[in-house]
Design an enzyme around this catalytic site. Structure first.
Site, PDB file in Angstrom:
ATOM      1  N   GLY A  45      12.534  58.742 -17.199  1.00 20.26           N
ATOM      2  CA  GLY A  45      12.054  59.999 -17.773  1.00 20.26           C
ATOM      3  C   GLY A  45      11.060  60.635 -16.822  1.00 20.26           C
ATOM      4  O   GLY A  45      10.348  59.929 -16.098  1.00 20.26           O
ATOM      5  N   GLN A  50       4.251  66.149 -14.331  1.00 14.81           N
ATOM      6  CA  GLN A  50       4.208  65.062 -13.331  1.00 14.81           C
ATOM      7  C   GLN A  50       4.603  65.535 -11.930  1.00 14.81           C
ATOM      8  O   GLN A  50       4.382  64.825 -10.951  1.00 14.81           O
ATOM      9  CB  GLN A  50       5.128  63.912 -13.749  1.00 14.81           C
ATOM     10  CG  GLN A  50       4.650  63.213 -15.019  1.00 14.81           C
ATOM     11  CD  GLN A  50       5.536  62.044 -15.345  1.00 14.81           C
ATOM     12  OE1 GLN A  50       6.587  62.200 -15.957  1.00 14.81           O
ATOM     13  NE2 GLN A  50       5.137  60.854 -14.907  1.00 14.81           N
ATOM     14  N   CYS A  92       4.942  54.405 -16.399  1.00 17.16           N
ATOM     15  CA  CYS A  92       4.907  55.847 -16.187  1.00 17.16           C
ATOM     16  C   CYS A  92       4.874  56.094 -14.681  1.00 17.16           C
ATOM     17  O   CYS A  92       4.112  55.442 -13.966  1.00 17.16           O
ATOM     18  CB  CYS A  92       3.656  56.424 -16.841  1.00 17.16           C
ATOM     19  SG  CYS A  92       3.490  58.208 -16.625  1.00 17.16           S
ATOM     20  N   LEU A  93       5.687  57.027 -14.207  1.00 20.47           N
ATOM     21  CA  LEU A  93       5.753  57.290 -12.761  1.00 20.47           C
ATOM     22  C   LEU A  93       4.425  57.818 -12.210  1.00 20.47           C
ATOM     23  O   LEU A  93       4.186  57.746 -11.010  1.00 20.47           O
ATOM     24  CB  LEU A  93       6.893  58.258 -12.437  1.00 20.47           C
ATOM     25  CG  LEU A  93       8.316  57.713 -12.679  1.00 20.47           C
ATOM     26  CD1 LEU A  93       9.351  58.807 -12.446  1.00 20.47           C
ATOM     27  CD2 LEU A  93       8.608  56.509 -11.794  1.00 20.47           C
ATOM     28  N   HIS A 134       7.095  59.419 -25.177  1.00 26.06           N
ATOM     29  CA  HIS A 134       6.306  59.367 -23.938  1.00 26.06           C
ATOM     30  C   HIS A 134       6.371  60.710 -23.200  1.00 26.06           C
ATOM     31  O   HIS A 134       5.350  61.244 -22.766  1.00 26.06           O
ATOM     32  CB  HIS A 134       6.827  58.225 -23.055  1.00 26.06           C
ATOM     33  CG  HIS A 134       6.090  58.051 -21.765  1.00 26.06           C
ATOM     34  ND1 HIS A 134       5.278  56.967 -21.513  1.00 26.06           N
ATOM     35  CD2 HIS A 134       6.038  58.817 -20.648  1.00 26.06           C
ATOM     36  CE1 HIS A 134       4.755  57.101 -20.296  1.00 26.06           C
ATOM     37  NE2 HIS A 134       5.206  58.204 -19.741  1.00 26.06           N
ATOM     38  N   GLU A 135       7.583  61.262 -23.071  1.00 16.88           N
ATOM     39  CA  GLU A 135       7.744  62.509 -22.298  1.00 16.88           C
ATOM     40  C   GLU A 135       7.167  63.714 -23.044  1.00 16.88           C
ATOM     41  O   GLU A 135       6.547  64.590 -22.431  1.00 16.88           O
ATOM     42  CB  GLU A 135       9.217  62.745 -21.951  1.00 16.88           C
ATOM     43  CG  GLU A 135       9.863  61.646 -21.101  1.00 16.88           C
ATOM     44  CD  GLU A 135       9.053  61.232 -19.881  1.00 16.88           C
ATOM     45  OE1 GLU A 135       8.357  62.083 -19.293  1.00 16.88           O
ATOM     46  OE2 GLU A 135       9.095  60.050 -19.521  1.00 16.88           O
ATOM     47  N   HIS A 138       3.583  63.875 -22.528  1.00 10.78           N
ATOM     48  CA  HIS A 138       3.234  64.498 -21.236  1.00 10.78           C
ATOM     49  C   HIS A 138       3.132  66.019 -21.376  1.00 10.78           C
ATOM     50  O   HIS A 138       2.260  66.644 -20.778  1.00 10.78           O
ATOM     51  CB  HIS A 138       4.314  64.200 -20.182  1.00 10.78           C
ATOM     52  CG  HIS A 138       4.089  62.935 -19.407  1.00 10.78           C
ATOM     53  ND1 HIS A 138       2.956  62.708 -18.656  1.00 10.78           N
ATOM     54  CD2 HIS A 138       4.863  61.840 -19.238  1.00 10.78           C
ATOM     55  CE1 HIS A 138       3.052  61.512 -18.069  1.00 10.78           C
ATOM     56  NE2 HIS A 138       4.199  60.963 -18.416  1.00 10.78           N
TER      57      HIS A 138
END
Ligand code: NI
Length: 169
Positions: A45, A50, A92-93, A134-135, A138
């Site tokens: 994701g 990000q 998480c990236l 999660h996304e 963000h």
């Protein structure tokens, strides 16, 4: 084009994204770039903040590029229902090397637009539900760090500061 993924504590990560109003070729190119960036980083994701774009756009693909049917584009998404609980490890990236168990709803229903502006609804359970939550977090400027217990959050913040000092963050 592969975009640069920003890491915590880049301020854009903590800002709520702006709603998308133009469903044009520029948006579709951005979505294609987000998929390319996510696959290169081996994520499931990726949210626009990000890549330092404060807009309500996220891409998800639990198959990591292996199954085109699992590619999901969510524009202006919202969670419309939640059910149950799950407590599983998440990454998480924007937090490389940090993995922590996070409590999430087991199942969620979402409403979102696709890259052409068409509204749709979708349910997700387990990992897909977690990716949705999660996304969408963000897009609200909420990071998984804030979903951890205070103890785990402090431990991970210390780990990040240590990596920053060592120049590995
Ligand atoms: Ni993330």
């Amino acid at each position: 084009m592969i975009l640069k993924i920003v890491k915590y504590p880049e301020p854009v990560l903590s800002q709520p994204g702006e709603p998308v109003t133009e469903f044009d070729d520029k948006l579709r190119q951005f979505v294609a770039d987000m998929f390319e960036t996510m696959y290169a980083a081996q994520g499931i994701g990726l949210a626009a903040p990000q890549v330092a774009v404060s807009k309500r756009v996220t891409v998800i693909d639990l198959s990591m590029g292996k199954d085109p049917a699992q590619k999901l584009v969510l524009v202006n998404p919202e969670i419309i229902a939640r059910d149950g609980k799950q407590y599983e490890e998440e990454g998480c990236l924007s937090f490389p090397e940090i993995r922590e168990k996070i409590q999430r709803a087991f199942k969620v229903s979402i409403r979102a637009q696709d890259e052409r502006g068409k509204w749709f609804e979708m349910d997700g359970e387990e990992l897909l539900s977690r990716a949705f939550q999660h996304e969408i977090d963000h897009l609200d400027g909420v990071l998984f760090l804030t979903r951890m217990s205070p103890l785990k959050r402090d431990l991970n913040l210390r780990k990040i500061r240590k990596m920053q000092r060592e120049g590995t963050w």
